[in-house]
Write a protein that holds these residues in place. Structure first.
Motif, mmCIF file in Angstrom:
data_model
loop_
_atom_site.group_PDB
_atom_site.id
_atom_site.type_symbol
_atom_site.label_atom_id
_atom_site.label_comp_id
_atom_site.label_asym_id
_atom_site.label_seq_id
_atom_site.Cartn_x
_atom_site.Cartn_y
_atom_site.Cartn_z
ATOM 1 N N GLU A 71 130.454 0.451 50.575
ATOM 2 C CA GLU A 71 131.056 1.549 49.832
ATOM 3 C C GLU A 71 132.502 1.178 49.480
ATOM 4 O O GLU A 71 133.230 0.662 50.324
ATOM 5 C CB GLU A 71 131.029 2.823 50.675
ATOM 6 C CG GLU A 71 129.619 3.283 51.031
ATOM 7 C CD GLU A 71 129.619 4.438 52.029
ATOM 8 O OE1 GLU A 71 130.716 4.930 52.357
ATOM 9 O OE2 GLU A 71 128.528 4.831 52.481
ATOM 10 N N PRO A 72 132.922 1.438 48.257
ATOM 11 C CA PRO A 72 134.267 1.017 47.836
ATOM 12 C C PRO A 72 135.388 1.877 48.385
ATOM 13 O O PRO A 72 136.560 1.491 48.311
ATOM 14 C CB PRO A 72 134.195 1.128 46.310
ATOM 15 C CG PRO A 72 133.181 2.191 46.063
ATOM 16 C CD PRO A 72 132.158 2.044 47.149
ATOM 17 N N PRO B 234 128.739 11.993 50.511
ATOM 18 C CA PRO B 234 128.566 10.976 49.475
ATOM 19 C C PRO B 234 127.696 9.811 49.930
ATOM 20 O O PRO B 234 126.904 9.278 49.138
ATOM 21 C CB PRO B 234 129.997 10.536 49.176
ATOM 22 C CG PRO B 234 130.826 11.728 49.498
ATOM 23 C CD PRO B 234 130.173 12.309 50.717
ATOM 24 N N ALA B 235 127.831 9.413 51.193
ATOM 25 C CA ALA B 235 126.983 8.323 51.697
ATOM 26 C C ALA B 235 125.515 8.727 51.651
ATOM 27 O O ALA B 235 124.644 7.917 51.288
ATOM 28 C CB ALA B 235 127.403 7.950 53.113
ATOM 29 N N CYS B 236 125.216 9.972 52.015
ATOM 30 C CA CYS B 236 123.834 10.444 51.966
ATOM 31 C C CYS B 236 123.338 10.565 50.523
ATOM 32 O O CYS B 236 122.152 10.320 50.238
ATOM 33 C CB CYS B 236 123.718 11.788 52.681
ATOM 34 S SG CYS B 236 123.904 11.670 54.476
ATOM 35 N N ALA B 237 124.220 10.938 49.628
ATOM 36 C CA ALA B 237 123.850 10.969 48.209
ATOM 37 C C ALA B 237 123.547 9.567 47.713
ATOM 38 O O ALA B 237 122.599 9.348 46.944
ATOM 39 C CB ALA B 237 124.972 11.598 47.394
ATOM 40 N N LEU B 238 124.348 8.597 48.150
ATOM 41 C CA LEU B 238 124.098 7.202 47.782
ATOM 42 C C LEU B 238 122.743 6.743 48.312
ATOM 43 O O LEU B 238 121.964 6.093 47.591
ATOM 44 C CB LEU B 238 125.217 6.321 48.329
ATOM 45 C CG LEU B 238 125.060 4.808 48.154
ATOM 46 C CD1 LEU B 238 124.966 4.444 46.676
ATOM 47 C CD2 LEU B 238 126.226 4.077 48.817
ATOM 48 N N PHE C 66 131.111 6.603 42.581
ATOM 49 C CA PHE C 66 131.149 6.939 44.005
ATOM 50 C C PHE C 66 132.546 7.348 44.444
ATOM 51 O O PHE C 66 132.721 8.292 45.218
ATOM 52 C CB PHE C 66 130.660 5.745 44.836
ATOM 53 C CG PHE C 66 130.558 6.030 46.313
ATOM 54 C CD1 PHE C 66 129.429 6.647 46.831
ATOM 55 C CD2 PHE C 66 131.594 5.704 47.181
ATOM 56 C CE1 PHE C 66 129.335 6.924 48.198
ATOM 57 C CE2 PHE C 66 131.510 5.972 48.533
ATOM 58 C CZ PHE C 66 130.370 6.585 49.044
ATOM 59 N N VAL C 67 133.543 6.638 43.968
ATOM 60 C CA VAL C 67 134.919 6.883 44.410
ATOM 61 C C VAL C 67 135.427 8.273 44.020
ATOM 62 O O VAL C 67 136.387 8.782 44.605
ATOM 63 C CB VAL C 67 135.879 5.808 43.857
ATOM 64 C CG1 VAL C 67 135.554 4.456 44.466
ATOM 65 C CG2 VAL C 67 135.801 5.750 42.343
ATOM 66 N N LEU D 275 126.248 21.436 45.854
ATOM 67 C CA LEU D 275 127.356 20.574 45.472
ATOM 68 C C LEU D 275 126.933 19.711 44.284
ATOM 69 O O LEU D 275 126.557 18.551 44.443
ATOM 70 C CB LEU D 275 127.784 19.693 46.655
ATOM 71 C CG LEU D 275 129.167 19.041 46.578
ATOM 72 C CD1 LEU D 275 130.256 20.100 46.437
ATOM 73 C CD2 LEU D 275 129.427 18.184 47.805
ATOM 74 N N PRO D 276 126.976 20.267 43.073
ATOM 75 C CA PRO D 276 126.462 19.585 41.882
ATOM 76 C C PRO D 276 126.978 18.165 41.652
ATOM 77 O O PRO D 276 126.217 17.330 41.150
ATOM 78 C CB PRO D 276 126.874 20.535 40.747
ATOM 79 C CG PRO D 276 126.879 21.877 41.388
ATOM 80 C CD PRO D 276 127.410 21.649 42.769
ATOM 81 N N PRO D 277 128.235 17.829 41.981
ATOM 82 C CA PRO D 277 128.662 16.431 41.761
ATOM 83 C C PRO D 277 127.788 15.416 42.497
ATOM 84 O O PRO D 277 127.569 14.306 41.992
ATOM 85 C CB PRO D 277 130.098 16.421 42.280
ATOM 86 C CG PRO D 277 130.572 17.816 42.080
ATOM 87 C CD PRO D 277 129.381 18.676 42.378
ATOM 88 N N LEU D 278 127.275 15.788 43.672
ATOM 89 C CA LEU D 278 126.369 14.886 44.387
ATOM 90 C C LEU D 278 125.068 14.722 43.610
ATOM 91 O O LEU D 278 124.529 13.611 43.494
ATOM 92 C CB LEU D 278 126.071 15.416 45.793
ATOM 93 C CG LEU D 278 127.211 15.482 46.804
ATOM 94 C CD1 LEU D 278 126.673 15.942 48.158
ATOM 95 C CD2 LEU D 278 127.900 14.136 46.944
ATOM 96 N N ALA D 279 124.548 15.817 43.074
ATOM 97 C CA ALA D 279 123.305 15.763 42.302
ATOM 98 C C ALA D 279 123.488 14.928 41.040
ATOM 99 O O ALA D 279 122.612 14.124 40.679
ATOM 100 C CB ALA D 279 122.851 17.181 41.949
ATOM 101 N N GLU D 280 124.609 15.100 40.381
ATOM 102 C CA GLU D 280 124.869 14.322 39.167
ATOM 103 C C GLU D 280 124.934 12.832 39.478
ATOM 104 O O GLU D 280 124.428 11.999 38.713
ATOM 105 C CB GLU D 280 126.180 14.800 38.540
ATOM 106 C CG GLU D 280 126.107 16.222 37.990
ATOM 107 C CD GLU D 280 127.476 16.779 37.651
ATOM 108 O OE1 GLU D 280 128.462 16.008 37.707
ATOM 109 O OE2 GLU D 280 127.572 17.988 37.331
ATOM 110 N N PHE D 281 125.539 12.498 40.612
ATOM 111 C CA PHE D 281 125.602 11.089 41.026
ATOM 112 C C PHE D 281 124.203 10.539 41.268
ATOM 113 O O PHE D 281 123.859 9.440 40.825
ATOM 114 C CB PHE D 281 126.452 10.969 42.284
ATOM 115 C CG PHE D 281 126.474 9.592 42.882
ATOM 116 C CD1 PHE D 281 127.348 8.628 42.399
ATOM 117 C CD2 PHE D 281 125.623 9.251 43.919
ATOM 118 C CE1 PHE D 281 127.367 7.341 42.947
ATOM 119 C CE2 PHE D 281 125.634 7.981 44.475
ATOM 120 C CZ PHE D 281 126.509 7.026 43.980
ATOM 121 N N ILE D 282 123.378 11.290 41.966
ATOM 122 C CA ILE D 282 122.017 10.840 42.284
ATOM 123 C C ILE D 282 121.194 10.668 41.008
ATOM 124 O O ILE D 282 120.535 9.634 40.804
ATOM 125 C CB ILE D 282 121.332 11.847 43.229
ATOM 126 C CG1 ILE D 282 122.049 11.878 44.583
ATOM 127 C CG2 ILE D 282 119.847 11.489 43.416
ATOM 128 C CD1 ILE D 282 121.612 13.026 45.483
#
Length: 402
Positions: free
Chosen positions: A131-132, A139-143, A291-292, A267-274
């Motif tokens: 992870e950077p 976020p790690a779980c989203a990744l 991710f950052v 937490l929509p930002p996590l969903a958007e990342f996924i």
């Protein structure tokens, strides 16, 4: 009926009779919740395609509590504390039989990347993800979910820490299999809860509710009422006595689609990342650019505490998060005077010490209740009651010894 089991005994007298305490806990829990449902078919988990199961081992950490052996680039999970294997390697090996090696990933950071690769040469380098930036566990779980979903939209994710010690691998796999079965069949997020054996203030707790049908391997499963943060001693005593609180092991299992649904809702930002990572080939750019910017928050706060469907599988295996130097006597035999020794150590008239030599001789004479750790460039001498304060030394150390 829940079968009794024994746990690895601690040398601390205040933690004796663990098996008795756990049996009492199980009895009180069954009494509170009523008769459990008979076992489901043991073949249930075998009907699932094991290629859909992915495991993600969280291997971050700052290397503070096991100084001077641990450093920022070599934290606890990369140490050979208890035997000839690192805790990280042991964690990966423990998954054998449930998760294919090609489906096991390590989530670490750039500072530890090379050390992690050296520790697990049997794992493909592409499965070791740095992870950077430190963004906490959500976020790690989203990744992890994004990676698994890129391979298979119906994937089931196992997320677990790299640094716990579990001796009974067979029971561990049985409980984990039942968690996978629950998540895969129902979309419920599953946790593994540890029966408390003493009033710990260093762990989070899980408050259980009604009993659910047992898993195919016989695990007891309970609906989860709430997550509880690390308590003060008074609260911890209450939780341990109540009979329906478990330690939070940090081991979670979910269907990728279920985690995504919760992320969309909470937490929509996590969903958007996924959702934006449609292929595993997108991973490098996702890490660098997306991710950052994810919010820095724990998965407990972000998802688990308000998840619509969440349950806990009661652990029937021994468990130790190996949180400080005082954890060693539970896993390394002590001499007749209670001295736990690794490496070149001699003693005279000394008792209840922990001494770890990585080369030079440690000679204990007329001392007790100490932790003494020798490395080529630093020596720690600490009262056993102060081991949690070792991390405070970081502010006093030169940069090359952190």
């Amino acid at each position: 009926m829940i079968q009794s089991f024994s746990v690895y005994q601690k040398s601390d007298p205040s933690r004796q009779s663990h098996a008795t305490r756990i049996d009492s806990f199980l009895t009180s829990l069954v009494f509170k919740e009523g008769q459990l449902t008979p076992l489901a078919s043991p073949d249930m988990i075998s009907t699932m395609n094991l290629g859909k199961i992915f495991a993600f081992v969280m291997a971050g950490g700052s290397g503070e509590r096991f100084w001077p052996m641990s450093r920022q680039s070599i934290p606890k999970h990369l140490l050979r504390l208890l035997d000839e294997h690192t805790l990280l390697e042991t964690t990966l090996r423990r998954l054998e039989g449930l998760v294919s090696l090609e489906n096991i990933f390590i989530l670490t950071n750039a500072a530890q990347l090379e050390s992690v690769k050296e520790a697990v040469p049997f794992l493909a380098e592409k499965n070791i993800i740095a992870e950077p930036a430190k963004r906490d566990t959500a976020p790690a779980c989203a990744l992890a979910t994004a990676i698994a979903r890129a391979f298979d939209p119906d994937a089931v994710c196992i997320v677990l820490p790299a640094d716990a010690m579990i001796h009974d691998n067979e029971k561990f796999l049985s409980c984990l299999s039942d968690a996978v079965d629950l998540a895969a069949r129902t979309g419920t997020i599953a946790t593994l809860g540890i029966p408390p054996t003493f009033p710990a203030t260093g762990y989070g707790y899980l408050e259980t509710a009604e009993a659910l049908p047992q898993g195919p391997q016989g695990s007891s499963i309970y609906a989860l009422r709430r997550f509880v943060e690390k308590p003060e001693l008074g609260q911890a005593l209450e939780y341990t006595a109540a009979g329906n609180f478990l330690w939070n092991s940090g081991i979670f299992v979910w269907r990728a689609s279920a985690f995504l649904d919760e992320a969309r809702r909470q937490l929509p930002p996590l969903a958007e990342f996924i959702e934006s990572m449609r292929s595993i080939n997108d991973l490098p750019s996702h890490l660098a650019t997306r991710f950052v910017s994810l919010p820095k928050i724990s998965v407990d706060y972000a998802i688990m505490e308000n998840a619509k469907s969440i349950a806990t599988v009661l652990a029937s295996f021994d468990w130790d998060d190996v949180g400080a130097w005082t954890a060693l006597p539970a896993h390394i035999p002590s001499d007749a005077e209670g001295n736990c020794k690794r490496g070149s150590v001699v003693q005279h008239g000394s008792r209840d010490n922990i001494a770890v030599s990585n080369g030079r001789l440690i000679a204990l004479c007329g001392v007790e209740n100490l932790v003494v750790v020798e490395t080529p460039d630093a020596i720690l001498v600490c009262d056993k009651n102060s081991v949690q304060d070792v991390k405070a030394l970081q502010f006093l150390l030169p940069a090359d010894l952190k």
